[in-house]
Design an enzyme around this catalytic site. Structure first.
Site, mmCIF file in Angstrom:
data_model
loop_
_atom_site.group_PDB
_atom_site.id
_atom_site.type_symbol
_atom_site.label_atom_id
_atom_site.label_comp_id
_atom_site.label_asym_id
_atom_site.label_seq_id
_atom_site.Cartn_x
_atom_site.Cartn_y
_atom_site.Cartn_z
ATOM 1 N N CYS A 50 0.824 -1.211 0.000
ATOM 2 C CA CYS A 50 0.000 0.000 0.000
ATOM 3 C C CYS A 50 0.864 1.268 0.000
ATOM 4 O O CYS A 50 1.476 1.573 -1.022
ATOM 5 C CB CYS A 50 -0.996 -0.026 1.149
ATOM 6 S SG CYS A 50 -2.325 1.197 0.910
ATOM 7 N N HIS A 96 -3.559 -5.412 0.186
ATOM 8 C CA HIS A 96 -3.162 -5.665 1.572
ATOM 9 C C HIS A 96 -3.085 -7.154 1.896
ATOM 10 O O HIS A 96 -3.974 -7.706 2.566
ATOM 11 C CB HIS A 96 -4.145 -4.969 2.524
ATOM 12 C CG HIS A 96 -3.966 -3.498 2.604
ATOM 13 N ND1 HIS A 96 -3.067 -2.899 3.474
ATOM 14 C CD2 HIS A 96 -4.543 -2.489 1.890
ATOM 15 C CE1 HIS A 96 -3.111 -1.584 3.299
ATOM 16 N NE2 HIS A 96 -3.997 -1.315 2.356
ATOM 17 N N GLU A 117 -1.368 -8.455 4.116
ATOM 18 C CA GLU A 117 -1.256 -8.640 5.572
ATOM 19 C C GLU A 117 -2.624 -8.822 6.222
ATOM 20 O O GLU A 117 -2.727 -9.427 7.296
ATOM 21 C CB GLU A 117 -0.494 -7.476 6.220
ATOM 22 C CG GLU A 117 -1.291 -6.231 6.513
ATOM 23 C CD GLU A 117 -1.602 -5.366 5.304
ATOM 24 O OE1 GLU A 117 -2.175 -4.281 5.479
ATOM 25 O OE2 GLU A 117 -1.260 -5.761 4.171
#
Length: 239
Positions: free
Chosen positions: A112, A215, A217
């Site tokens: 990001c 994203h 994560e």
């Protein structure tokens, strides 16, 4: 390299609480991929960053606040008004950190803000607000739960990302309003959204320097391609 490579993760910054913090997904995804996550110090001191890099085998450039437009030569107040909250301390840190990562050839994954800061540090520019500067029918700013896909990207063939997760359509989560505009000269595109927004890049001259706009994560808990991306970083850090 150790079988458990150490992965430095850039800190998240909370201005209101005057604190550094971390989303657990970054650490969890690194650990599940076989790495040992540690938070890097928030500093632009080259000597301190050099010593920190001595202690790690790879780095994750995390998400966070918008990148200051002054870093890519857009000092017009009207342009800056398109941005959200800035973090000048992270801007300063990453302007030193990214060149050091390139020089040392440290395996690096940007996420990001990480793809944006990497692009700017290497000479690229950004769209400061997609809805106002580059409107499209693609929703780039998703809502909770953040691990859910928001749109698809096209993973380009003959790229490292295609070798990792497969070429073609990939569903991704998304939470951003800025994006790469002019891609830095040393970077190459690995994935694009249906509206043409750049979603992933790599640096061919590095052994592993990847960055994605989405994203992993968040998504790694439910998404195998996201886990594969972190595994690729840890494998490169393992040497």
């Amino acid at each position: 390299m150790s079988d458990l490579p150490v992965i430095g993760v850039t800190p998240l910054v909370d201005h209101e609480r005057r604190s550094l913090w971390m989303l657990p997904g970054y650490f969890d995804a690194v650990a599940e991929a076989g790495g040992v996550p540690v938070m890097l110090p928030l500093t632009a001191d080259p000597a301190l960053l050099a010593r920190a890099l001595d202690a790690v085998d790879g780095v994750v450039l995390t998400g966070g606040q918008d990148v200051d437009p002054a870093r890519y030569g857009e000092r017009d107040p009207a342009a800056a008004a398109l941005c959200g909250e800035l973090c000048l301390a992270r801007d300063a840190m990453e302007s030193v950190l990214v060149p050091a990562l390139v020089t040392r050839d440290v395996p690096t994954l940007g996420i990001c803000r990480g793809i944006q800061s990497l692009n700017v540090a290497l000479g690229g520019t950004l769209w400061q607000d997609l809805p106002r500067q580059r409107p499209s029918a693609v929703e780039h700013h998703g809502k909770p739960p953040y691990e859910e896909p928001v749109h698809t990207v096209e993973v380009l063939p003959a790229t490292p990302l295609a070798a990792c997760v497969g070429a073609g359509e990939l569903a991704v989560n998304s939470y951003h309003h800025q994006a790469l505009r002019e891609v830095a000269p040393d970077l190459r595109v690995m994935a694009e959204a249906p509206d043409g927004v750049v979603e992933a890049v790599w640096r061919p001259a590095s052994r592993f320097l990847w960055a994605v706009q989405w994203h992993p994560e968040f998504a790694h808990r439910v998404d195998e391609p996201s886990r594969k991306i972190f595994s690729a970083l840890v494998a490169a850090a393992r040497g």
